[in-house]
Design a protein around this motif. Sequence first.
Motif, PDB file in Angstrom:
ATOM      1  N   CYS A   1       0.857  -1.203   0.000  1.00  0.00           N
ATOM      2  CA  CYS A   1       0.000   0.000   0.000  1.00  0.00           C
ATOM      3  C   CYS A   1       0.886   1.244   0.000  1.00  0.00           C
ATOM      4  CB  CYS A   1      -0.929  -0.009   1.206  1.00  0.00           C
ATOM      5  SG  CYS A   1      -2.062  -1.409   1.253  1.00  0.00           S
ATOM      6  N   ARG A   2       1.371   1.607  -1.173  1.00  0.00           N
ATOM      7  CA  ARG A   2       2.350   2.698  -1.282  1.00  0.00           C
ATOM      8  C   ARG A   2       1.769   4.057  -0.900  1.00  0.00           C
ATOM      9  NH1 ARG A   2       6.837   0.755  -4.043  1.00  0.00           N
ATOM     10  NH2 ARG A   2       6.498  -1.201  -5.176  1.00  0.00           N
ATOM     11  N   GLY A   3       0.450   4.169  -0.907  1.00  0.00           N
ATOM     12  CA  GLY A   3      -0.171   5.438  -0.538  1.00  0.00           C
ATOM     13  C   GLY A   3      -0.222   5.688   0.952  1.00  0.00           C
ATOM     14  N   LEU A   4       0.152   4.710   1.769  1.00  0.00           N
ATOM     15  CA  LEU A   4       0.121   4.863   3.224  1.00  0.00           C
ATOM     16  C   LEU A   4       1.475   5.361   3.727  1.00  0.00           C
ATOM     17  CD1 LEU A   4      -1.819   1.615   4.227  1.00  0.00           C
ATOM     18  CD2 LEU A   4      -2.726   3.913   3.826  1.00  0.00           C
ATOM     19  N   GLY A   5       1.423   6.274   4.714  1.00  0.00           N
ATOM     20  CA  GLY A   5       2.659   6.883   5.211  1.00  0.00           C
ATOM     21  C   GLY A   5       2.713   6.933   6.721  1.00  0.00           C
ATOM     22  N   ASN A   6       3.596   7.786   7.238  1.00  0.00           N
ATOM     23  CA  ASN A   6       3.871   7.840   8.679  1.00  0.00           C
ATOM     24  C   ASN A   6       2.627   8.104   9.508  1.00  0.00           C
ATOM     25  OD1 ASN A   6       6.481   7.519   7.805  1.00  0.00           O
ATOM     26  ND2 ASN A   6       7.100   9.635   8.171  1.00  0.00           N
ATOM     27  N   GLN A   7       1.720   8.964   8.996  1.00  0.00           N
ATOM     28  CA  GLN A   7       0.532   9.330   9.771  1.00  0.00           C
ATOM     29  C   GLN A   7      -0.371   8.138  10.037  1.00  0.00           C
ATOM     30  OE1 GLN A   7       1.147  10.065   6.645  1.00  0.00           O
ATOM     31  NE2 GLN A   7      -0.702  10.083   5.361  1.00  0.00           N
ATOM     32  N   HIS A   8      -0.292   7.111   9.203  1.00  0.00           N
ATOM     33  CA  HIS A   8      -1.169   5.957   9.375  1.00  0.00           C
ATOM     34  C   HIS A   8      -0.690   5.018  10.484  1.00  0.00           C
ATOM     35  CE1 HIS A   8      -2.077   7.232   5.159  1.00  0.00           C
ATOM     36  NE2 HIS A   8      -3.304   6.995   5.578  1.00  0.00           N
ATOM     37  N   VAL A   9       0.559   5.145  10.906  1.00  0.00           N
ATOM     38  CA  VAL A   9       1.081   4.262  11.960  1.00  0.00           C
ATOM     39  C   VAL A   9       1.505   5.042  13.202  1.00  0.00           C
ATOM     40  CG1 VAL A   9       1.795   2.430  10.386  1.00  0.00           C
ATOM     41  CG2 VAL A   9       3.388   4.284  10.878  1.00  0.00           C
ATOM     42  N   LYS A  10       1.068   6.293  13.319  1.00  0.00           N
ATOM     43  CA  LYS A  10       1.497   7.117  14.455  1.00  0.00           C
ATOM     44  C   LYS A  10       0.996   6.559  15.792  1.00  0.00           C
ATOM     45  CE  LYS A  10      -2.253  10.486  13.706  1.00  0.00           C
ATOM     46  NZ  LYS A  10      -3.083  10.078  14.855  1.00  0.00           N
ATOM     47  N   ASP A  11      -0.127   5.829  15.769  1.00  0.00           N
ATOM     48  CA  ASP A  11      -0.681   5.259  17.010  1.00  0.00           C
ATOM     49  C   ASP A  11      -0.349   3.782  17.178  1.00  0.00           C
ATOM     50  OD1 ASP A  11      -1.932   7.652  17.823  1.00  0.00           O
ATOM     51  OD2 ASP A  11      -3.645   7.261  16.509  1.00  0.00           O
ATOM     52  N   ILE A  12       0.662   3.315  16.487  1.00  0.00           N
ATOM     53  CA  ILE A  12       0.941   1.873  16.516  1.00  0.00           C
ATOM     54  C   ILE A  12       1.315   1.381  17.911  1.00  0.00           C
ATOM     55  CG2 ILE A  12       3.435   1.937  15.992  1.00  0.00           C
ATOM     56  CD1 ILE A  12       2.813  -0.368  13.973  1.00  0.00           C
ATOM     57  N   GLY A  13       1.853   2.258  18.742  1.00  0.00           N
ATOM     58  CA  GLY A  13       2.214   1.875  20.099  1.00  0.00           C
ATOM     59  C   GLY A  13       1.038   1.488  20.966  1.00  0.00           C
ATOM     60  N   ARG A  14      -0.192   1.752  20.488  1.00  0.00           N
ATOM     61  CA  ARG A  14      -1.393   1.404  21.246  1.00  0.00           C
ATOM     62  C   ARG A  14      -1.881  -0.010  20.940  1.00  0.00           C
ATOM     63  NH1 ARG A  14      -5.201   6.758  21.026  1.00  0.00           N
ATOM     64  NH2 ARG A  14      -6.372   5.480  22.519  1.00  0.00           N
ATOM     65  N   LEU A  15      -1.278  -0.667  19.958  1.00  0.00           N
ATOM     66  CA  LEU A  15      -1.687  -2.032  19.589  1.00  0.00           C
ATOM     67  C   LEU A  15      -0.935  -3.035  20.461  1.00  0.00           C
ATOM     68  CD1 LEU A  15      -1.686  -1.690  15.686  1.00  0.00           C
ATOM     69  CD2 LEU A  15      -3.574  -1.305  17.276  1.00  0.00           C
ATOM     70  N   LEU A  16      -1.292  -3.104  21.719  1.00  0.00           N
ATOM     71  CA  LEU A  16      -0.504  -3.864  22.690  1.00  0.00           C
ATOM     72  C   LEU A  16      -0.579  -5.370  22.487  1.00  0.00           C
ATOM     73  CD1 LEU A  16      -1.206  -1.778  25.920  1.00  0.00           C
ATOM     74  CD2 LEU A  16       0.734  -1.633  24.348  1.00  0.00           C
TER      75      LEU A  16
END
Length: 574
Positions: free
Chosen positions: A244-259
């Motif tokens: 998904c080349r259209g996805l960037g940093n803003q899409h994973v900014k909350d990744i730390g919440r996926l415990l």
Amino acid sequence: MLFFKRIFGCEEKCPPNLKEASEDILKKCGGLPLAINAISSLLASHKESREEWERVRHSIGISQGKASEIDAMTYILSLSYFDLPLYLRSCLLYLTMFPEDHLINPQRLVCRWISEGFIHAENAEDLVELGETYLYELINRSLIQPVDIGRFDEKATWCQVHDTILDFLTYKSTEEKFCTVLTGPSKPVNRVRRLSLVGNEDAQSIEQLDLSHARSLGAFGSSREYLPSLARLNALRILDINGCRGLGNQHVKDIGRLLQLRHLDISLTGITELPKEIGDLEYLEIMDASSCPRLVELPESVSRLKRLASLLVSGKTRLPDKIGNMTKLQRLGYINPFMQSLDFLEGLGELANLRNLSIFWDTDNESDKASYKKQKLVSSLCKLERYKLHDLYVSFNLTEKDAIFIDHSLFPALKSIREISFGSGQLCWITKWMVSLVNLQILNVVGGELEQQDIELVGSIPNLLKLLFTHDVRGPIIIGGGFQRLQELEFDPCATTLMFKEGAMPNLKCLNHHIRPLDFKSAHGDAGFNIGMQHLWSLAQVHVRVYCAGVRVADLEAAEGAFKSMANAHPNRP
């Protein structure tokens, strides 16, 4: 023929007491190859049991009241599905996460099965190896199609699901609320367990979903620019946005919440930076950022991921210095050790569970510290080999200084080296060293200068199984002795003539040859040509690519005819 070959090898081997049941079952398959494949794969595991054959025969008979081919096909697939053990049913249903006609990477699929908890090992079995046995059991049952089978390892490069089988699985998946696939505007769905975004769904449709219990999120499409907020996915185990080349940093900014996250695949996306909170994902086991060349550095907090077993990055990515803390790592690639710190290279040797390592040897940007790093790297590799390292892949871009280091026994002939790719320099710099690599199986020469004597030395590598030449070679190449175990050869230097003498490559099964007709005509004259294909005793497949630029139709047809004649004259009829 299809039915009996799958079960017994041929019709003559079918026991007499199963003949009548066979004929009846075949009639009820209506001549549909997919139905015959499915039912024969089911019966192959019960070929000694007449009772099981009669049960299947009777079951299909009951379904015939529906009469239509579609209903018969669905019923046969249903029999095959319910014949599976429960753990294989879950693995099969998971394929509905992928779009129709999608080529699926088997390793990627097995890793997702593991992260979902579908694969249960006993007695410290390797989960990846066990997952591969699950995959090939489904392939043997004709429920998954293998694509591009390897010539020497007989493993599928890709796999996919037939459209009819996928339709059936999608129906079962919906019935069991196993997976939700969005392809456009949709109605709200309660309690989504697995979500697959495959194309035209809109943001409003996704926002209406209850994702609080979602375990898997897969997304497809290079132009994709929207994902649901990760803050809504606190039960997520798998996040796979590969491609998904259209996805960037803003899409994973909350990744730390996926415990609960076990599996993260961001390869082939536009992500250039990961938040430091990624170090909070204490259950993360698999992370793939292998095709993210703009991701130049991983946060230092990644070294806190104590359960991480597989870490794949680009050769342009710098990894944390404290790599030695990641004691569960079993697979690490594709790293350039000369971009890493000395502390990293020392910590590398502490990864006692590492089984698979891929490195790029490229010292161009590290001339000052390169010699120290070479020594540290070799020291760590020797330690890893004393632990569990089994597969080492090395891609070389060499300078003369590197060649001196390698060929003067400062880089040992490690038993774990299984594959080498050679990108630049001269192959003769390291051929003597390669001959001492007792487990080297694959050699890919994509650059550098090659001569007849280099190829003769390569022929002395004791266990070489696959050889690819994709760079220009000086002068004609004549292959006689050597290459005793080689099974696949790709020869791409199309301006060079290739000849095989008697006794050449006795175990070669597959030849991939690239040619320019004018070069062959100048080498062999108008009388036609013969590359000595008849001397390749084990040959089963020949692939010829003809470069046609500036070529007359007559010359093209002559080249094509010559190769067809050689194949037709070969005893094996490859």
